[in-house]
Scaffold this motif. Structure first.
Motif, PDB file in Angstrom:
ATOM      1  N   LEU A  62      50.029  38.541  50.700  1.00  0.00           N
ATOM      2  CA  LEU A  62      51.312  37.941  51.073  1.00  0.00           C
ATOM      3  C   LEU A  62      52.430  38.888  50.666  1.00  0.00           C
ATOM      4  O   LEU A  62      52.580  39.221  49.487  1.00  0.00           O
ATOM      5  CB  LEU A  62      51.487  36.581  50.392  1.00  0.00           C
ATOM      6  CG  LEU A  62      52.789  35.834  50.671  1.00  0.00           C
ATOM      7  CD1 LEU A  62      52.899  35.483  52.148  1.00  0.00           C
ATOM      8  CD2 LEU A  62      52.881  34.580  49.822  1.00  0.00           C
ATOM      9  N   VAL A 105      54.195  28.970  53.085  1.00  0.00           N
ATOM     10  CA  VAL A 105      52.916  29.567  53.460  1.00  0.00           C
ATOM     11  C   VAL A 105      51.782  28.678  52.976  1.00  0.00           C
ATOM     12  O   VAL A 105      51.772  28.246  51.817  1.00  0.00           O
ATOM     13  CB  VAL A 105      52.777  30.994  52.875  1.00  0.00           C
ATOM     14  CG1 VAL A 105      52.930  30.992  51.360  1.00  0.00           C
ATOM     15  CG2 VAL A 105      51.454  31.622  53.274  1.00  0.00           C
ATOM     16  N   ALA A 121      47.920  29.329  53.369  1.00  0.00           N
ATOM     17  CA  ALA A 121      46.940  30.289  53.877  1.00  0.00           C
ATOM     18  C   ALA A 121      45.577  30.043  53.261  1.00  0.00           C
ATOM     19  O   ALA A 121      45.462  29.751  52.064  1.00  0.00           O
ATOM     20  CB  ALA A 121      47.390  31.715  53.572  1.00  0.00           C
ATOM     21  N   THR A 122      44.532  30.185  54.092  1.00  0.00           N
ATOM     22  CA  THR A 122      43.153  30.044  53.633  1.00  0.00           C
ATOM     23  C   THR A 122      42.325  31.169  54.213  1.00  0.00           C
ATOM     24  O   THR A 122      42.328  31.386  55.424  1.00  0.00           O
ATOM     25  CB  THR A 122      42.552  28.695  54.072  1.00  0.00           C
ATOM     26  OG1 THR A 122      43.341  27.624  53.546  1.00  0.00           O
ATOM     27  CG2 THR A 122      41.129  28.550  53.571  1.00  0.00           C
ATOM     28  N   ALA A 123      41.606  31.893  53.353  1.00  0.00           N
ATOM     29  CA  ALA A 123      40.706  32.953  53.794  1.00  0.00           C
ATOM     30  C   ALA A 123      39.330  32.689  53.211  1.00  0.00           C
ATOM     31  O   ALA A 123      39.149  32.725  52.001  1.00  0.00           O
ATOM     32  CB  ALA A 123      41.218  34.321  53.358  1.00  0.00           C
ATOM     33  N   ARG A 164      49.983  38.421  55.655  1.00  0.00           N
ATOM     34  CA  ARG A 164      51.202  37.865  56.244  1.00  0.00           C
ATOM     35  C   ARG A 164      52.428  38.418  55.542  1.00  0.00           C
ATOM     36  O   ARG A 164      52.433  38.578  54.321  1.00  0.00           O
ATOM     37  CB  ARG A 164      51.200  36.335  56.133  1.00  0.00           C
ATOM     38  CG  ARG A 164      52.413  35.689  56.801  1.00  0.00           C
ATOM     39  CD  ARG A 164      52.323  34.180  56.766  1.00  0.00           C
ATOM     40  NE  ARG A 164      53.509  33.556  57.332  1.00  0.00           N
ATOM     41  CZ  ARG A 164      53.729  32.250  57.344  1.00  0.00           C
ATOM     42  NH1 ARG A 164      52.837  31.432  56.842  1.00  0.00           N
ATOM     43  NH2 ARG A 164      54.848  31.764  57.864  1.00  0.00           N
ATOM     44  N   ILE A 215      47.887  29.254  48.571  1.00  0.00           N
ATOM     45  CA  ILE A 215      47.034  30.336  49.052  1.00  0.00           C
ATOM     46  C   ILE A 215      45.639  30.149  48.476  1.00  0.00           C
ATOM     47  O   ILE A 215      45.475  30.001  47.268  1.00  0.00           O
ATOM     48  CB  ILE A 215      47.586  31.717  48.652  1.00  0.00           C
ATOM     49  CG1 ILE A 215      49.021  31.891  49.152  1.00  0.00           C
ATOM     50  CG2 ILE A 215      46.706  32.825  49.188  1.00  0.00           C
ATOM     51  CD1 ILE A 215      49.671  33.191  48.692  1.00  0.00           C
ATOM     52  N   CYS A 228      43.465  37.516  50.554  1.00  0.00           N
ATOM     53  CA  CYS A 228      44.775  37.128  51.092  1.00  0.00           C
ATOM     54  C   CYS A 228      45.832  38.076  50.558  1.00  0.00           C
ATOM     55  O   CYS A 228      45.866  38.353  49.350  1.00  0.00           O
ATOM     56  CB  CYS A 228      45.134  35.695  50.696  1.00  0.00           C
ATOM     57  SG  CYS A 228      44.209  34.412  51.560  1.00  0.00           S
ATOM     58  N   TYR A 231      43.263  37.580  55.221  1.00  0.00           N
ATOM     59  CA  TYR A 231      44.512  37.004  55.713  1.00  0.00           C
ATOM     60  C   TYR A 231      45.662  37.869  55.198  1.00  0.00           C
ATOM     61  O   TYR A 231      45.769  38.123  53.991  1.00  0.00           O
ATOM     62  CB  TYR A 231      44.663  35.565  55.217  1.00  0.00           C
ATOM     63  CG  TYR A 231      45.950  34.880  55.626  1.00  0.00           C
ATOM     64  CD1 TYR A 231      46.001  34.062  56.738  1.00  0.00           C
ATOM     65  CD2 TYR A 231      47.121  35.054  54.887  1.00  0.00           C
ATOM     66  CE1 TYR A 231      47.184  33.420  57.119  1.00  0.00           C
ATOM     67  CE2 TYR A 231      48.302  34.424  55.259  1.00  0.00           C
ATOM     68  CZ  TYR A 231      48.322  33.609  56.366  1.00  0.00           C
ATOM     69  OH  TYR A 231      49.492  32.993  56.738  1.00  0.00           O
TER      70      TYR A 231
END
Length: 234
Positions: free
Chosen positions: A162, A130, A132-134, A141, A153, A160, A139
């Motif tokens: 996860l 993963v 991920a960038t918010a 997932r 992350i 975010c 975000y």
């Protein structure tokens, strides 16, 4: 609840240098050598520290871009605040927009490319890692991979989430976290041991998972929470 916590000495050095820099600015202001409003200059220092820490912990090209942008923006604001850079918001605002656009384009172009400069390659399918960038958003997932390999992350004034409760891993996996005025939540299976190596800076990191008996599966969570929060739970 796991109590394994390790603090990165390099992160402590960066924070210490930031405190020294803030103290020097206060001193110069009190001596009359500079005319500063430290309630305003506080934010550039925060951005500079955040940018340096993000670059230090980045595992992807996107992470380096975000860290570099935070660092550059903080330096520009600091120089502007102390009068060494005569740039108005009529110039800074368009530059920020251009920077955001460049980041979006770079993120799209390098979406599936993993940077191995700081870590071994993460092998497997797209669900095995993963990244991920918010930023000013959310975000979420859920990962069900049985060969989860970790990732990165980032949450900047966003959130975010996860969910790894249906995932599995063989041995150890590392997830780098970075929360700047944002929040990150990671849910893990009950048979995973969590090793927390996070450093909260004016923020908080909470790990409330159960401790498995064997500890054969271990998730290592590294990173920083700067005026933000990170929660790891079952």
């Amino acid at each position: 609840m796991s109590t394994e916590r390790q603090h990165n000495p390099a992160a402590q050095i960066v924070v210490g240098l930031a405190v020294i820099a803030a103290g020097l600015l206060f001193l110069l202001d009190n001596l009359g050598w500079l005319e500063l409003d430290m309630s305003v200059q506080f934010w550039p220092i925060v951005l500079i520290v955040a940018g340096v820490l993000k670059i230090m912990g980045a595992r992807s090209t996107n992470g380096n871009i975000i860290g570099g942008a935070l660092l550059l923006f903080g330096v520009v604001l600091l120089l502007k605040g102390i009068g060494l850079l005569a740039v108005g918001w009529n110039v800074l605002a368009p530059l920020v927009m251009i920077g955001v656009g460049i980041f979006v384009v770079a993120r799209s172009a390098l979406h599936r490319r993993l940077d191995t400069r700081f870590a071994a390659p993460l092998k497997g399918g797209s669900d095995d890692a993963v990244f991920a960038t918010a930023i000013l958003g959310a975000y979420k997932r859920r990962i069900t991979s049985q060969q989860f390999a970790g990732g990165e992350i980032t949450a900047i004034m966003g959130g975010c989430e996860l969910d790894l409760r249906e995932a599995s891993l063989a041995g150890d996996a590392v997830v780098n976290i970075f929360a700047l005025m944002g929040g990150i939540t990671i849910q893990v299976p009950v048979d995973w041991a969590v090793q927390l190596e996070g450093a909260p800076i004016l923020g908080g990191i909470e790990e409330s998972t159960l401790r498995p008996k064997d500890g054969a599966k271990r998730l290592v969570v590294r990173g920083y929470a700067i005026m933000g929060g990170v929660e790891i739970r079952n």
